[in-house]
Design a protein around this motif. Structure first.
Motif, PDB file in Angstrom:
ATOM      1  N   VAL A 224       0.857  -1.196   0.000  1.00  0.00           N
ATOM      2  CA  VAL A 224       0.000   0.000   0.000  1.00  0.00           C
ATOM      3  C   VAL A 224       0.891   1.243   0.000  1.00  0.00           C
ATOM      4  CG1 VAL A 224      -1.867   1.270   1.142  1.00  0.00           C
ATOM      5  CG2 VAL A 224      -1.801  -1.219   1.302  1.00  0.00           C
ATOM      6  N   GLY A 225       0.618   2.149  -0.930  1.00  0.00           N
ATOM      7  CA  GLY A 225       1.409   3.376  -1.010  1.00  0.00           C
ATOM      8  C   GLY A 225       0.548   4.613  -0.986  1.00  0.00           C
ATOM      9  N   ASN A 226      -0.243   4.777  -2.026  1.00  0.00           N
ATOM     10  CA  ASN A 226      -1.002   5.993  -2.241  1.00  0.00           C
ATOM     11  C   ASN A 226      -1.842   6.433  -1.037  1.00  0.00           C
ATOM     12  OD1 ASN A 226      -1.484   7.878  -4.408  1.00  0.00           O
ATOM     13  ND2 ASN A 226      -3.594   7.180  -4.361  1.00  0.00           N
ATOM     14  N   TYR A 227      -2.565   5.496  -0.457  1.00  0.00           N
ATOM     15  CA  TYR A 227      -3.477   5.875   0.628  1.00  0.00           C
ATOM     16  C   TYR A 227      -2.737   6.142   1.936  1.00  0.00           C
ATOM     17  CZ  TYR A 227      -7.302   5.617  -2.467  1.00  0.00           C
ATOM     18  OH  TYR A 227      -8.134   5.909  -3.517  1.00  0.00           O
ATOM     19  N   ILE A 228      -1.512   5.647   2.034  1.00  0.00           N
ATOM     20  CA  ILE A 228      -0.702   5.946   3.221  1.00  0.00           C
ATOM     21  C   ILE A 228      -0.124   7.359   3.109  1.00  0.00           C
ATOM     22  CG2 ILE A 228       1.511   5.341   4.302  1.00  0.00           C
ATOM     23  CD1 ILE A 228       0.531   2.379   3.932  1.00  0.00           C
ATOM     24  N   GLU A 229       0.203   7.749   1.861  1.00  0.00           N
ATOM     25  CA  GLU A 229       0.663   9.139   1.678  1.00  0.00           C
ATOM     26  C   GLU A 229      -0.429  10.096   2.148  1.00  0.00           C
ATOM     27  OE1 GLU A 229       1.416   9.317  -2.512  1.00  0.00           O
ATOM     28  OE2 GLU A 229       2.997   7.823  -2.337  1.00  0.00           O
ATOM     29  N   LYS A 230      -1.688   9.715   1.895  1.00  0.00           N
ATOM     30  CA  LYS A 230      -2.798  10.604   2.284  1.00  0.00           C
ATOM     31  C   LYS A 230      -3.043  10.564   3.786  1.00  0.00           C
ATOM     32  CE  LYS A 230      -5.047  10.294  -2.168  1.00  0.00           C
ATOM     33  NZ  LYS A 230      -5.886   9.499  -3.029  1.00  0.00           N
ATOM     34  N   ASP A 231      -2.873   9.371   4.394  1.00  0.00           N
ATOM     35  CA  ASP A 231      -3.177   9.229   5.818  1.00  0.00           C
ATOM     36  C   ASP A 231      -2.307   8.136   6.456  1.00  0.00           C
ATOM     37  OD1 ASP A 231      -4.230   8.960   8.337  1.00  0.00           O
ATOM     38  OD2 ASP A 231      -6.108   8.028   7.682  1.00  0.00           O
ATOM     39  N   PRO A 232      -1.109   8.514   6.945  1.00  0.00           N
ATOM     40  CA  PRO A 232      -0.217   7.511   7.549  1.00  0.00           C
ATOM     41  C   PRO A 232      -0.867   6.792   8.735  1.00  0.00           C
ATOM     42  CG  PRO A 232       0.942   9.588   7.229  1.00  0.00           C
ATOM     43  CD  PRO A 232      -0.512   9.859   6.941  1.00  0.00           C
ATOM     44  N   GLU A 237      -3.819   0.061  11.136  1.00  0.00           N
ATOM     45  CA  GLU A 237      -5.062  -0.702  10.892  1.00  0.00           C
ATOM     46  C   GLU A 237      -4.856  -1.746   9.805  1.00  0.00           C
ATOM     47  OE1 GLU A 237      -8.343   1.983  10.006  1.00  0.00           O
ATOM     48  OE2 GLU A 237      -7.418   3.424  11.355  1.00  0.00           O
ATOM     49  N   ILE A 238      -4.166  -1.354   8.741  1.00  0.00           N
ATOM     50  CA  ILE A 238      -3.942  -2.318   7.646  1.00  0.00           C
ATOM     51  C   ILE A 238      -2.976  -3.416   8.104  1.00  0.00           C
ATOM     52  CG2 ILE A 238      -3.091  -2.609   5.288  1.00  0.00           C
ATOM     53  CD1 ILE A 238      -4.183   0.119   4.603  1.00  0.00           C
ATOM     54  N   ALA A 239      -1.947  -3.031   8.846  1.00  0.00           N
ATOM     55  CA  ALA A 239      -0.982  -4.034   9.352  1.00  0.00           C
ATOM     56  C   ALA A 239      -1.708  -5.049  10.230  1.00  0.00           C
ATOM     57  CB  ALA A 239       0.137  -3.345  10.136  1.00  0.00           C
ATOM     58  N   ASP A 240      -2.565  -4.568  11.122  1.00  0.00           N
ATOM     59  CA  ASP A 240      -3.285  -5.485  12.019  1.00  0.00           C
ATOM     60  C   ASP A 240      -4.156  -6.451  11.223  1.00  0.00           C
ATOM     61  OD1 ASP A 240      -2.115  -4.260  14.146  1.00  0.00           O
ATOM     62  OD2 ASP A 240      -3.888  -3.119  14.779  1.00  0.00           O
ATOM     63  N   ALA A 241      -4.832  -5.928  10.194  1.00  0.00           N
ATOM     64  CA  ALA A 241      -5.713  -6.784   9.385  1.00  0.00           C
ATOM     65  C   ALA A 241      -4.896  -7.871   8.684  1.00  0.00           C
ATOM     66  CB  ALA A 241      -6.461  -5.934   8.356  1.00  0.00           C
ATOM     67  N   ILE A 242      -3.788  -7.473   8.071  1.00  0.00           N
ATOM     68  CA  ILE A 242      -2.968  -8.445   7.324  1.00  0.00           C
ATOM     69  C   ILE A 242      -2.386  -9.485   8.278  1.00  0.00           C
ATOM     70  CG2 ILE A 242      -0.801  -8.670   6.005  1.00  0.00           C
ATOM     71  CD1 ILE A 242      -1.538  -5.895   4.740  1.00  0.00           C
ATOM     72  N   HIS A 243      -1.891  -9.013   9.410  1.00  0.00           N
ATOM     73  CA  HIS A 243      -1.247  -9.956  10.350  1.00  0.00           C
ATOM     74  C   HIS A 243      -2.254 -10.806  11.113  1.00  0.00           C
ATOM     75  CE1 HIS A 243       2.413  -7.057  10.168  1.00  0.00           C
ATOM     76  NE2 HIS A 243       2.540  -8.020   9.283  1.00  0.00           N
TER      77      HIS A 243
END
Ligand code: 1GP
Length: 248
Positions: A224-232, A237-243
């Protein structure tokens, strides 16, 4: 452990990994520091660093800032041969196997090879497949190639098989940065169950739910790149979901 060994082990054990993509063109020193610290706190597995363009010579300084603020492995995801730096740990040595542009299949790689042979980077040969998100992305335009149609799973599988038979070690299926539609679940499933290589998936992923859905489909690494640039703030939340992924 090498980056590739980590990827292979993850595939074998169905452990899903998260890579945050940092574009040096769009990330100033302060933003790089924020992303590095948030990624370290969230347990992000890799920082991918690269750009379709690289408008300014910010690659080395961006890598140095990231390294200063976290110990996450730094993996180059180069848009061209200028994006090589020994400040990173590894490089995805990409061949754009979905396209028919000889320069992207082997030309750029010949230019990069002498630099890579004398560098300290771990080189991971990677079959790079662009999948059509339904609109023109920077990577499609810059690479001057046609992406694989969004609904042609058979072409995607045949392309992945060709990459595997050619000896490539890793597959990266990408809808392109800022894609309005991610790669379909069914295409990821089809490719993942037909190849043994670790599978990286990116392009247009903006929610933890979508990241987990694509892991369930068979992606081993989510980028994930683009949406993290907008909101780090969404990194954790994404890390928790993936893990949180577990084989059902
Ligand atoms: C792009 O796969 C990466 O090459 C990530 O895409 O920037 O849309 O997250 P996004």
């Amino acid at each position: 452990m090498s980056i590739y060994s980590q990827l292979k082990a993850a595939r074998k054990t169905s452990k899903k990994l998260f890579a945050v993509l940092v574009d040096p063109d769009k990330t100033d020193e302060r933003a790089a520091e924020t992303i590095a610290k948030a990624s370290a706190e969230a347990g992000v597995d890799f920082l991918f660093v690269g750009s379709s363009l690289l408008m300014n010579s910010s690659l080395d300084s961006c890598l140095q800032v990231l390294k200063k603020h976290c110990s996450i492995p730094l993996v180059l995801f180069p848009g061209n041969t200028m994006q090589i730096s020994d400040h990173a740990d590894a490089i995805l040595f990409l061949s754009l196997i979905s396209g028919r542009n000889a320069d992207m299949l082997i030309g750029k790689q010949v230019l990069a090879a002498p630099l890579l042979k004398t560098s300290s980077l771990e080189v991971v040969s990677t079959g790079y497949m662009l999948i059509d998100p339904g609109h023109l992305t920077s990577v499609t335009y810059m690479s001057n190639t046609l992406p694989i149609p969004h609904d042609k799973n058979d072409i995607a599988v045949s392309t992945a098989w060709a990459g595997e038979l050619l000896g490539l070690k890793l597959l990266y299926m990408d809808a392109g940065s800022g894609a309005r539609h991610t790669i379909s679940r069914s295409m990821i499933e089809a490719v993942s169950k037909n190849v043994d290589m670790p599978l990286i998936v990116g392009g247009g992923i903006k929610t933890p739910e979508k990241a987990l859905e694509l892991c369930t489909a068979g992606a081993d690494v989510i980028v994930v790149g683009n949406y993290i640039e907008k909101d780090p703030g969404i990194i954790s939340e994404i890390a928790d979901a993936i893990h949180s992924f577990q084989v059902s």
